[in-house]
Design an enzyme around this catalytic site. Sequence first.
Site, short mmCIF file in Angstrom:
data_model
loop_
_atom_site.label_atom_id
_atom_site.label_comp_id
_atom_site.label_asym_id
_atom_site.label_seq_id
_atom_site.Cartn_x
_atom_site.Cartn_y
_atom_site.Cartn_z
N ALA A 124 -20.55 -21.94 -34.94
CA ALA A 124 -19.41 -22.30 -35.79
C ALA A 124 -18.07 -21.96 -35.12
O ALA A 124 -17.99 -20.97 -34.40
CB ALA A 124 -19.52 -21.56 -37.13
N PRO A 125 -17.04 -22.77 -35.31
CA PRO A 125 -17.01 -23.98 -36.15
C PRO A 125 -17.60 -25.22 -35.51
O PRO A 125 -17.71 -26.24 -36.17
CB PRO A 125 -15.52 -24.18 -36.41
N GLY A 127 -17.27 -26.29 -31.71
CA GLY A 127 -16.71 -26.88 -30.48
C GLY A 127 -17.78 -27.16 -29.43
O GLY A 127 -17.83 -28.24 -28.84
N LYS A 208 -18.83 -11.22 -24.29
CA LYS A 208 -17.52 -10.79 -24.78
C LYS A 208 -17.26 -9.36 -24.29
O LYS A 208 -18.13 -8.49 -24.42
CB LYS A 208 -17.49 -10.82 -26.31
C1 LIG Z 1 -16.51 -17.44 -30.86
S1 LIG Z 1 -17.31 -18.06 -32.28
C2 LIG Z 1 -18.16 -19.43 -31.62
C3 LIG Z 1 -17.29 -20.62 -31.35
C4 LIG Z 1 -18.09 -21.85 -31.02
N1 LIG Z 1 -18.76 -21.73 -29.72
C5 LIG Z 1 -17.26 -23.10 -30.99
O1 LIG Z 1 -17.23 -23.77 -29.93
O2 LIG Z 1 -16.67 -23.47 -32.00
C6 LIG Z 1 -18.60 -16.91 -32.54
C7 LIG Z 1 -19.52 -17.27 -33.67
O3 LIG Z 1 -20.62 -16.36 -33.63
C8 LIG Z 1 -21.08 -16.22 -34.96
N2 LIG Z 1 -21.94 -15.04 -35.06
C9 LIG Z 1 -21.62 -13.74 -34.81
N3 LIG Z 1 -22.70 -12.97 -34.99
C10 LIG Z 1 -23.72 -13.79 -35.36
C11 LIG Z 1 -25.08 -13.58 -35.68
N4 LIG Z 1 -25.63 -12.36 -35.65
N5 LIG Z 1 -25.82 -14.66 -36.00
C12 LIG Z 1 -25.29 -15.89 -36.03
N6 LIG Z 1 -24.01 -16.14 -35.72
C13 LIG Z 1 -23.23 -15.11 -35.40
C14 LIG Z 1 -19.82 -16.15 -35.78
O4 LIG Z 1 -20.08 -16.49 -37.13
C15 LIG Z 1 -18.92 -17.15 -35.08
O5 LIG Z 1 -18.99 -18.41 -35.70
#
Ligand SMILES: C[S@@+](CC[C@H](N)C(=O)[O-])C[C@H]1O[C@@H](n2cnc3c(N)ncnc32)[C@H](O)[C@@H]1O
Length: 255
Positions: A124-125, A127, A208
């Site tokens: 999410a979201p 990309g 990260k």
């Molecule tokens: C940096 S964002 C990802 C952006 C995405 N790659 C894009 O292109 O839009 C990181 C995502 O990791 C998700 N996230 C963090 N911990 C998570 C978990 N344990 N399980 C599933 N999703 C997780 C968050 O909800 C967030 O949407």
Amino acid sequence: VGAEPGLGSRAGLVAREALSRLRERRRRAHRRYVTPEDAAASPGEVGLLVQVLMVARDRAWISVAAPRPLPHGGFDLSPWPGGAPAIARDRAPPSRAYRKLEEAFLWMGQAPGPGELCVDLGAAPGGWSAAALARGARVVAVDRAPLAPSLAGHPHLTLVRGSAFAFEPPRPADWLLTDVICEPERTVALIQRWVTRRWCRKVVASIKLKGRGGDRLLGEARAALEACGWGHVRIKHLHHNKNEVTVMMMAGERG
Ligand SMILES: C[S@@+](CC[C@H](N)C(=O)[O-])C[C@H]1O[C@@H](n2cnc3c(N)ncnc32)[C@H](O)[C@@H]1O
């Protein structure tokens, strides 16, 4: 860097003068000259990349390098001037994160093709998922948060609301894509799990970083990922990365 005022315009003058001398004194070389814009668009055309970094009005650092193609695809050194690849601006994806994924595909010389299966963890979201879908791939997007409404109903997209770490693919995927925000060690363990269980053949993953101490941490990450035995393991800080690095891995013989 704390550049001297006016250094930018001086750099322009130096570039023009260098090109004019090349045209007058090295005609054959000048005929093969490729502009930075063309080099960024067609990296395969670059024979020798010459970069000049002006550090003062009368001082510059010069680098001359021949980026070579790697056996698995991609290049050993950046064929893009300044290490900045040309990623087309696209307003369609729901986040700008797609740019680092596209950059990783350029470095790998490979990208998901039509019909290939990508699992996008922490999607999410959306990309990254949008970038894979745009290439004709099928995508399983896993996140606790919802994806952007613009992706809803895409015929090649399956949404899974839940934990990225608990998800197990019903059948092996071609690509593991993960951009989950978590501790670096967790990302490394996640990749190891997918690789050792043969749940994918290619990986693009963000690690990260927090604060300092990245060097030791990345050394350990590299050793752990290389121990998986895959032919190509690369960890790079990409032009589009912020406080993070990108892991790029491909199955196959070392070479
Ligand atoms: C940096 S964002 C990802 C952006 C995405 N790659 C894009 O292109 O839009 C990181 C995502 O990791 C998700 N996230 C963090 N911990 C998570 C978990 N344990 N399980 C599933 N999703 C997780 C968050 O909800 C967030 O949407």
